[in-house]
Design a protein around this motif. Sequence first.
Motif, mmCIF file in Angstrom:
data_model
loop_
_atom_site.group_PDB
_atom_site.id
_atom_site.type_symbol
_atom_site.label_atom_id
_atom_site.label_comp_id
_atom_site.label_asym_id
_atom_site.label_seq_id
_atom_site.Cartn_x
_atom_site.Cartn_y
_atom_site.Cartn_z
ATOM 1 N N GLY A 51 44.926 76.235 47.410
ATOM 2 C CA GLY A 51 45.967 75.172 48.183
ATOM 3 C C GLY A 51 46.510 74.827 49.644
ATOM 4 O O GLY A 51 47.099 75.931 49.805
ATOM 5 N N GLU A 52 45.627 73.827 49.311
ATOM 6 C CA GLU A 52 46.321 73.020 50.788
ATOM 7 C C GLU A 52 46.036 74.413 52.043
ATOM 8 O O GLU A 52 46.173 75.135 53.357
ATOM 9 C CB GLU A 52 47.642 72.988 51.794
ATOM 10 C CG GLU A 52 47.985 72.011 50.165
ATOM 11 C CD GLU A 52 49.074 71.539 51.172
ATOM 12 O OE1 GLU A 52 49.895 72.112 51.477
ATOM 13 O OE2 GLU A 52 49.656 70.667 49.980
ATOM 14 N N ARG A 53 44.869 75.425 52.092
ATOM 15 C CA ARG A 53 44.494 76.214 52.641
ATOM 16 C C ARG A 53 42.872 76.228 53.438
ATOM 17 O O ARG A 53 42.180 78.116 53.124
ATOM 18 C CB ARG A 53 45.143 77.712 52.900
ATOM 19 C CG ARG A 53 46.682 77.937 51.984
ATOM 20 C CD ARG A 53 47.676 78.344 53.671
ATOM 21 N NE ARG A 53 48.324 77.692 53.759
ATOM 22 C CZ ARG A 53 49.834 77.147 53.187
ATOM 23 N NH1 ARG A 53 48.655 76.195 53.303
ATOM 24 N NH2 ARG A 53 50.579 78.151 52.940
ATOM 25 N N PRO A 94 45.449 69.388 40.634
ATOM 26 C CA PRO A 94 46.945 68.744 41.031
ATOM 27 C C PRO A 94 47.597 69.462 39.481
ATOM 28 O O PRO A 94 48.649 70.403 40.377
ATOM 29 C CB PRO A 94 46.898 67.498 40.639
ATOM 30 C CG PRO A 94 46.143 67.369 39.968
ATOM 31 C CD PRO A 94 44.704 68.132 40.603
ATOM 32 N N VAL A 95 46.954 69.791 38.296
ATOM 33 C CA VAL A 95 47.627 70.251 37.804
ATOM 34 C C VAL A 95 47.767 72.156 38.079
ATOM 35 O O VAL A 95 49.134 72.587 37.324
ATOM 36 C CB VAL A 95 47.040 70.206 36.112
ATOM 37 C CG1 VAL A 95 47.498 71.555 35.388
ATOM 38 C CG2 VAL A 95 46.962 69.522 35.678
ATOM 39 N N THR A 134 50.927 76.287 41.121
ATOM 40 C CA THR A 134 51.208 77.752 42.175
ATOM 41 C C THR A 134 51.453 77.434 43.665
ATOM 42 O O THR A 134 51.490 78.308 43.859
ATOM 43 C CB THR A 134 49.068 77.986 41.934
ATOM 44 O OG1 THR A 134 48.221 76.893 42.082
ATOM 45 C CG2 THR A 134 49.401 78.217 40.680
ATOM 46 N N GLY A 135 51.651 75.964 43.812
ATOM 47 C CA GLY A 135 51.758 76.210 45.242
ATOM 48 C C GLY A 135 50.761 76.019 46.020
ATOM 49 O O GLY A 135 49.771 75.958 46.109
#
Length: 130
Positions: A76-78, A105-106, A111-112
Amino acid sequence: SVESLEWLHKNGRIGRASAFLGNLLNVKPILHVDEGVVAPLDKVRGKPDKVVARMVETMQQFVDPAVPVYLGVVHGERPELAQKAVEMVKGTYQVVEEVINSVGPVIGVNTGPGTIGFVAVPINVTEEEA
């Protein structure tokens, strides 16, 4: 694993007190899918590198390190954490092929940012195929 318990709390997966104390103590849950249900497997305190190392260690209970694997990593964005996870898994397993992707997306909304996950699929090579 998730970077922050905030998103699990916002979506009703954990209570406010658990989220507050977990974030205060820097606790990161390690989750796994057990018969189609996401369930806690372990908890680690510390930085993401420590969490990923524990995830690789825990994975050895499920996948024999002597067997070659296909590796899938989601984040997630990492992307830098995903690449670090690949390197750590390669330190223990013979990775034949790897795929890194963003979470969908789900999963992401529940979870962020900072979510990291991976799966190793063993390649069962018989003597005839080798």
